[in-house]
Design an enzyme around this catalytic site. Structure first.
Site, short mmCIF file in Angstrom:
data_model
loop_
_atom_site.label_atom_id
_atom_site.label_comp_id
_atom_site.label_asym_id
_atom_site.label_seq_id
_atom_site.Cartn_x
_atom_site.Cartn_y
_atom_site.Cartn_z
N LYS A 92 0.84 -1.20 0.00
CA LYS A 92 0.00 0.00 0.00
C LYS A 92 0.88 1.25 0.00
O LYS A 92 2.03 1.23 0.41
CB LYS A 92 -0.92 0.01 1.23
CG LYS A 92 -1.76 -1.24 1.40
CD LYS A 92 -2.79 -1.39 0.29
CE LYS A 92 -3.73 -2.54 0.54
NZ LYS A 92 -3.15 -3.86 0.36
N ASP A 93 0.27 2.36 -0.41
CA ASP A 93 0.98 3.63 -0.53
C ASP A 93 1.14 4.30 0.83
O ASP A 93 0.28 4.17 1.71
CB ASP A 93 0.22 4.55 -1.48
CG ASP A 93 1.00 5.80 -1.83
OD1 ASP A 93 2.00 5.68 -2.54
OD2 ASP A 93 0.61 6.88 -1.36
N ARG A 94 2.24 5.03 1.00
CA ARG A 94 2.52 5.72 2.26
C ARG A 94 1.52 6.85 2.53
O ARG A 94 1.10 7.04 3.67
CB ARG A 94 3.94 6.29 2.23
CG ARG A 94 4.29 7.16 3.43
CD ARG A 94 5.60 7.91 3.20
NE ARG A 94 6.70 7.00 2.95
CZ ARG A 94 7.40 6.41 3.91
NH1 ARG A 94 7.11 6.63 5.19
NH2 ARG A 94 8.40 5.61 3.61
N HIS A 95 1.15 7.59 1.53
CA HIS A 95 0.36 8.81 1.73
C HIS A 95 -1.13 8.49 1.76
O HIS A 95 -1.90 8.91 0.89
CB HIS A 95 0.70 9.82 0.64
CG HIS A 95 2.16 10.13 0.56
ND1 HIS A 95 2.84 10.79 1.58
CD2 HIS A 95 3.10 9.85 -0.39
CE1 HIS A 95 4.11 10.90 1.25
NE2 HIS A 95 4.29 10.34 0.07
#
Length: 434
Positions: A92-95
């Site tokens: 999954k993406d950090r942001h």
């Protein structure tokens, strides 16, 4: 046909499916504006199940601004174990605010730590660790801030419905994140590995600066590309570039370029070749668009996979065990199956066992591989880099709801598909804004 941004074209995403201008606007003003929740498909036993039979503890973590790999490392370090003993089903993406499962080997429920910006709950125990793709899909809730023209969403949706054969559909591209959002090089590393050029693979990761990364990173990459001074480069590379520094230590100690690439965790080693496969897939999809071939129905020669009958319709995946090569006499029949969501037109994720389609679809695949100087045999690689290949649906049909004030998108996607591939059609932003 509307051409894509040059950054997207560099990873094989050559076109948009919609010609209308986008809404504009900003994503991820705050992590809460981009929420991702795994649709779980992993069986567990109660948390007090015997650890001999069920050595993996499964936890559900809601993460605020955590990259999946970084969180797994932090979890492993906090409990004093190797990162290789932490597994998950999807990166999954950090942001964002993300909710997903992790499996940790030989950990008791009482040992689950507290970690900043993470809410962790015990789900149960399992006899094996999670593997990539061990989920039905992902549900997204995404808010767009300050759109220039939110009313344009309706026109885009109409065009995507025409592309999808009656319901909103987009090309099932691998999104920019697959290759690196600000520095898309993972496929370049993978392509070099496929060509047995380990020096090019290592230098694609260490060097190749881009204007979109911090100035100190750019200077460090320029230095190592120009000097090949591994020890000197360690003084230049910021501490935050952990993987690069580990590679440099290996090279400074006399290791080979291949040794340096193999310092990556096993899942990231696999990611390089997977990114190369993804790039080839994107090129195939783009060429199909350029030729004007349909996505929601097959043409003669296509390989169609039937839908997994056990999956929810919104996140249905092609079933590898149920496939058919489309002949002239079966085009209409298979088109009806695809229209009803019972089957999918596919393109290959090329590997050693890939069987090419016939007709135009097969010609497209061969042409892309020829252009890249690759063959199926190149995917017969050592260790973590080997890949037999598979196939992937070329059309993505999100179960999409669009709301206004604020402009927001809610949808579910099958495992392995990218929300940004849907959003790029509606916003038409720079890829860096996704």
């Amino acid at each position: 046909m509307r051409e894509a941004h040059p950054i997207e074209r560099a990873v094989g995403m050559a076109y948009y499916a919609s010609d209308s201008d986008g809404t504009g606007g900003r994503l991820r003003d705050s992590p809460a504006d981009f929420r991702v929740r795994e649709l779980e498909a992993f069986d567990t036993q109660p948390a007090d199940a015997p650890t001999g039979d069920y050595p993996w503890l499964v936890v559900r973590a809601t993460l605020h601004e955590w990259d999946t790999n970084d969180f797994a490392r932090e979890l492993a370090n906090t409990v004093g174990m190797s990162r290789e003993r932490v597994r998950w089903a999807g990166t999954k993406d950090r942001h964002a605010v993300t909710t997903q499962l992790f499996a940790v080997r030989d950990l008791d429920a009482a040992q689950v730590p507290e970690i900043r910006n993470a809410d962790i709950e015990v789900v149960g125990r399992a006899g094996r660790g999670l593997e990539f793709g061990d989920l039905a899909g992902n549900a997204f809730e995404i808010v767009v801030r300050d759109p220039d023209a939110p009313e344009r969403a309706a026109a885009v949706a109409d065009e995507l419905a025409a592309f999808g054969g009656g319901t909103v559909g987009t090309p099932n591209y691998f999104g920019q994140q697959r290759f690196g959002s600000k520095r898309p090089v993972t496929h370049e590393v993978g392509l070099a590995i496929l060509r047995d050029d380990w020096e090019a693979a290592a230098m694609a990761y260490l060097g190749a600066p881009t204007e979109h990364e911090p100035a100190d990173s750019q200077r460090a990459r320029e230095y190592v590309a120009e000097t090949r001074d591994w020890t000197g480069a360690l003084a230049e590379f910021p501490q935050r570039l952990r993987y690069e520094r580990t590679m440099l230590h290996e090279l400074a100690d006399g290791g080979s370029f291949r040794d340096a690439v193999e310092t990556f965790p096993s899942n990231l080693q696999q990611l390089f070749v997977h990114a190369a496969q993804s790039y080839v897939f994107n090129r195939i999809v783009s060429e199909r668009m350029a030729r004007g071939l349909p996505f929601g129905e097959p043409v003669a020669g296509d390989v169609v996979w039937f839908a997994d009958s056990d999956a929810d319709a919104a996140v249905a995946q092609p079933d590898a065990a149920r496939q058919q090569r489309v002949t002239d006499s079966r085009v209409d029949v298979m088109a009806r199956h695809c229209e009803r969501g019972r089957a999918f037109v596919t393109a290959p994720l090329v590997g050693t066992d890939t069987e090419f389609a016939d007709g135009d679809p097969g010609e497209i695949t061969r042409g892309v591989l020829d252009d890249l100087g690759l063959s199926r045999a190149d995917f017969d690689l050592p260790g973590e880099f080997d890949s037999a290949g598979s196939r992937r649906a070329i059309l993505l049909r999100p179960d999409l709801t669009v709301s206004h004030d604020p402009l927001a998108f809610e949808f579910a996607l099958p495992s392995g598909s990218y929300a940004t591939v849907v959003l790029r059609e509606f916003l038409k932003p720079s890829p860096l804004a996704l």
